[in-house]
Design an enzyme around this catalytic site. Structure first.
Site, mmCIF file in Angstrom:
data_model
loop_
_atom_site.group_PDB
_atom_site.id
_atom_site.type_symbol
_atom_site.label_atom_id
_atom_site.label_comp_id
_atom_site.label_asym_id
_atom_site.label_seq_id
_atom_site.Cartn_x
_atom_site.Cartn_y
_atom_site.Cartn_z
ATOM 1 N N CYS A 39 -33.646 97.958 64.568
ATOM 2 C CA CYS A 39 -32.489 98.744 64.950
ATOM 3 C C CYS A 39 -31.823 99.157 63.641
ATOM 4 O O CYS A 39 -32.440 99.031 62.592
ATOM 5 C CB CYS A 39 -31.554 97.966 65.866
ATOM 6 N N HIS A 69 -10.817 91.655 73.073
ATOM 7 C CA HIS A 69 -9.633 90.956 73.589
ATOM 8 C C HIS A 69 -9.550 91.180 75.090
ATOM 9 O O HIS A 69 -9.338 92.301 75.542
ATOM 10 C CB HIS A 69 -8.408 91.533 72.882
#
Lengths: 302, 91
Positions: A63, A222
């Protein structure tokens, strides 16, 4: 290219000039193949050897920042040697090895493929040999310092709805005080890593994870708003500080119904807290996304 | 210069107050600012760094400013700690 990137550019130029000179002296001394290289000192040959050699390779891929290899016997892989050769980290999942070589990983993959096909490996003419390119550590440091923007894979961390960061009901995130990013509304409690990187910290209240991407980006995942108040209830973190993670790898399991009931909102910001001055996040779509979906956002250069 | 605080916020130092501290520290370009707690010292330029201190209520935190306008910087950081209800001065 990038501000302050001159050191790296100079090294690339030097490497290209060096190769031109070598080609000239070869044709002077008579006809020779275009790039006769000392394979014993070649980075791709050495990496192949550290992976256990051609017989040990089941599948070779890359990748943007990592060489990804499925091996037949992971016992024949020398992780220490891979790190000596420049891998900033090596992740092993069963017989799948990921070695973080930075953005030269794809070039290295092609060269190893050439070696395995019996072709003398060549670099594309406009690129430098991987030995002359910055190491994974140098790239990550440059990214971390805001000197450069490494274009790396960023995927959706959830099955859910992708939306603009301004939709997060907390001005600290919505007004980009912590940095630019995007927001997701999860439809289930499985949270995966949006980047290839290393877990930098797990909040004591388990509702957020900080990840340092291979390219040096600080990524804050978060879950929900004001969820620190839940003091860990409803959150199960699946990784710990120092763990190498891959895009799409589960990092957290959330009891979504509990959190929905007890927190202000489950709209979850994903923030890049150290983008270079003037860089910004552009959503490539809004609405339904699947966990691990690629190309959801683009980070625009300053 | 430095000042030590005791964390009084029941949520510890999480995203919101960490952002306030980092943004304040960054206003003082000529000053190097650090946060030290539990034997770990991080730059105040990185939010992730501050959050990685994992500070909870009752922990002590030392804010350090060096060079440039270190005195004004420390005063500004102290104001953030107090105004945000994060911490009180620890003697």
């Amino acid at each position: 290219m990038f501000k302050g990137h001159f050191g790296i550019l100079q090294r690339v130029e030097k490497a290209l000039m060096g190769r031109e000179e070598a080609c000239l002296s070869e044709t002077e001394s008579g006809f020779q193949a275009a790039s006769v290289r000392d394979l014993k000192n070649d980075l791709p040959s050495n990496i192949l050897a550290a992976l256990g050699g051609q017989p040990n390779i089941a599948h070779l891929d890359a990748c943007i920042t990592r060489l990804r290899v499925e091996v037949k016997d992971k016992g024949h892989v020398d992780k220490g040697r891979l790190k000596q050769l420049g891998a900033s980290g090596v992740l092993e999942v069963g017989n799948n090895i990921q070695a973080i070589f930075g953005t030269r990983s794809d070039t290295i993959k092609s060269q190893i493929q050439d070696i395995m096909s019996g072709i003398t490996p060549t670099s594309p003419p406009q690129a430098a040999a991987p030995e002359a390119m910055p190491t994974a550590q140098e790239e990550q440091q440059a990214g971390q310092n805001g000197e450069t923007l490494i274009m790396e894979e960023i995927v959706s961390p959830v099955d859910g709805e992708l939306m603009d960061i301004s939709r997060v009901p907390d001005p600290v995130f919505a007004e980009r005080m912590t940095g630019d990013g995007f927001a997701v509304l999860p439809h289930n409690g499985k949270i995966v890593s949006p980047v290839n990187g290393t877990v930098f910290n797990v909040f004591p209240s388990k509702h957020a994870v900080g990840i340092m991407s291979d390219g040096g980006k600080e990524v804050l995942v978060h879950i929900g708003v004001n969820t620190v108040k839940l003091k860990g209830q409803g959150f199960d973190v699946l990784v710990q500080e120092g763990d190498l993670v891959t895009t799409g790898q589960p990092i957290m399991q959330v009891d979504l119904s509990y959190v929905k009931e007890n927190a202000k909102s489950i709209i979850s910001p994903v923030i890049f807290s150290n983008l270079p001055e003037g860089a910004s996040v552009k959503l490539n779509k809004t609405g339904e996304v699947k966990s691990g979906e690629q190309g959801i956002i683009t980070i625009l250069k300053p | 210069m430095q000042q030590t605080f005791r964390i009084i916020d029941e949520d510890g130092i999480h995203a919101r107050p960490a952002t306030a501290l980092v943004n304040t520290a960054n206003k003082f370009q000529d000053t190097n600012s650090f946060a030290e707690a539990n034997g770990k010292k991080v730059t105040l330029k990185s939010i992730l760094g501050v959050l990685s201190l994992g500070l909870e209520q009752g922990d002590t935190l030392t804010l350090i400013t060096e060079g440039g306008n270190e005195s004004d910087a420390l005063t500004a950081l102290q104001e953030v700690m107090v105004n945000e209800g994060l911490g009180e001065i620890h003697e």
